[in-house]
Design an enzyme around this catalytic site. Structure first.
Site, PDB file in Angstrom:
ATOM      1  N   GLU A 166       0.786  -1.247   0.000  1.00  0.00           N
ATOM      2  CA  GLU A 166       0.000   0.000   0.000  1.00  0.00           C
ATOM      3  C   GLU A 166       0.814   1.292   0.000  1.00  0.00           C
ATOM      4  O   GLU A 166       0.549   2.188   0.798  1.00  0.00           O
ATOM      5  CB  GLU A 166      -0.946  -0.001   1.216  1.00  0.00           C
ATOM      6  CG  GLU A 166      -1.830  -1.227   1.281  1.00  0.00           C
ATOM      7  CD  GLU A 166      -2.688  -1.283   2.542  1.00  0.00           C
ATOM      8  OE1 GLU A 166      -2.536  -0.427   3.420  1.00  0.00           O
ATOM      9  OE2 GLU A 166      -3.532  -2.196   2.629  1.00  0.00           O
ATOM     10  N   GLU A 272      -5.963 -11.224  -0.735  1.00  0.00           N
ATOM     11  CA  GLU A 272      -6.719 -11.100   0.530  1.00  0.00           C
ATOM     12  C   GLU A 272      -8.214 -11.097   0.228  1.00  0.00           C
ATOM     13  O   GLU A 272      -8.941 -10.201   0.655  1.00  0.00           O
ATOM     14  CB  GLU A 272      -6.309  -9.809   1.262  1.00  0.00           C
ATOM     15  CG  GLU A 272      -4.815  -9.691   1.506  1.00  0.00           C
ATOM     16  CD  GLU A 272      -4.396  -8.413   2.244  1.00  0.00           C
ATOM     17  OE1 GLU A 272      -5.250  -7.762   2.850  1.00  0.00           O
ATOM     18  OE2 GLU A 272      -3.202  -8.081   2.201  1.00  0.00           O
TER      19      GLU A 272
END
Ligand code: GLA
Length: 385
Positions: A166, A272
């Site tokens: 991220e 995920e």
């Protein structure tokens, strides 16, 4: 010759019968259902996660699911810097040892999650002994130390590394994290340089992020991967977290991002995957820093954990639609990992609303396969593999 074993052992008719059994009182047990990873053999790996509480409790019923359905495993938290070293003097390595020993003994492709992330990283990482910000060189040296430790202790067992998590915003700009403030715009590049030099040659290096259908983020990642490759850095995969909603993103947009990422030569990993049945109204994506609300009768409509069949059906169809798309794009995809094992412990019970009863995965709170499980299997059986 069919590559997909599942096609040889279960026809659509068998699936329909199993699904029927599962929705009646006598649910099909884990022993009776086909293995998910066998169903997708030849297409992509199917992964799951081990939470810290599972790693501390070998009798957790989730292990039966892990062993039967997953040929890849990610640790939910134990490898994050804050878990490993909450302070410079504390080293929590036991759970990582358990994770790697367990996964290796089951021949599962293990994921090192995650080397460098702005979240779940303690302040001391960025500071010297006097509490002052480190210099760029000192922080880079500290990052290299962490990667070296990872390589030496667990490198033999880990196949995939989420090197950076991220660091790119939805408009394509670099996230203004502490790493970024101290190191500068080349934080992500330096992280991959360290990982390229320090991690074993067999390891595959990934960049991982959420909301990967945002055009700015998508295009910036494509450009970044090409840039890193042109500089001789290793970058083998792009992780799309896949914390998706019932109506967002559109599967066509997900497919477009998968193809864009695939065009770089890197493999796509859905790292995920879960579906937030209850939704987030004004919240989007999975920015873990957003303020959490508390559960109430409005945002927590099914507190006893039982869904009306129409909702269960809607959820199952959304999973099927996603997997049909993933199967169609399988040439670009190396792995699809579910974030969790069952609805009982999914993080979505606490995000973005604390303490609600959410529905996110293929197994329910009693570890039974849900209608969505059979829909996903169905998507695997409808291929020519
Ligand atoms: C991000 C991280 C994961 C996890 C989830 C929330 O997506 O990459 O490690 O913390 O948030 O569970």
């Amino acid at each position: 010759m069919p590559r997909n074993h599942f096609r040889q052992i279960a026809s659509t008719t068998t699936l329909a019968a199993l699904a029927l059994t599962a929705t009646s009182c006598n649910q099909a047990s884990n022993d009776e259902i086909p293995s998910l990873h066998e169903a997708f053999e030849g297409l992509f790996l199917i992964g799951g996660t081990l939470s810290n509480s599972m790693l501390q409790d070998p009798s957790d019923p989730g292990y039966a699911i892990v062993e039967k359905h997953f040929n890849s495993l990610s640790p939910e938290n134990c490898m994050k810097w804050g878990n490993m070293n909450p302070s410079p003097e504390v080293s929590n390595y036991d759970l990582i040892d358990s994770f790697t020993e367990y996964g290796a003994s089951n021949n599962q492709a293990l994921v090192g999650h995650t080397l460098f992330w702005h979240s779940q990283t303690p302040e001391w990482v960025y500071q010297d002994e006097a509490g002052k910000d480190l210099t760029r060189d000192a922080l880079l040296a500290r990052m290299r130390e962490r990667a070296t430790l990872m390589a030496e202790k667990w490198g033999d067992h880990i196949l995939y590394w989420d090197v950076v998590n991220e660091s790119i915003m939805s408009d394509g700009s670099w996230r203004q994290s502490k790493y970024q403030q101290i190191i500068g715009d080349d934080f992500t590049e330096q992280a991959f340089r360290i990982a390229s030099e320090v991690l074993p040659h067999h390891a595959k290096l990934l960049y991982n992020d959420y909301n990967m259908t945002d055009a700015g983020r998508r295009d910036a990642i494509v450009a970044m991967v090409k840039d890193f490759k042109s500089k001789g850095l290793r970058i083998d995969g792009i992780g799309m977290q896949g914390h998706w909603l019932m109506d967002y993103p559109d599967t066509e947009d997900i497919a477009a991002s998968i193809r864009a990422f695939g065009s770089t030569g890197a493999k796509v990993h859905i790292t995920e995957l879960d579906l937030d049945l209850l939704g987030r109204s004004s919240f989007f994506g999975a920015d873990v820093d957003i303020k959490r609300l508390t559960a109430n009768s409005e945002n927590n409509p099914f507190p006893d954990g039982v869904l009306p069949s129409s909702e269960e059906h809607r959820f199952a169809l959304r999973y099927e639609e996603i997997f049909q798309m993933l199967v169609a794009e399988a040439e670009h995809i190396e792995r699809v990992t579910f974030w969790g094992i069952s609805d009982k412990t999914s993080w979505l019970n606490n995000f973005p609303v604390r303490g609600r009863t959410n529905f996110a995965l293929l197994f329910d709170r009693q570890f039974q396969p849900k209608p969505a499980f059979y829909r996903v299997l169905n998507a695997a059986s409808k291929t020519d593999n």
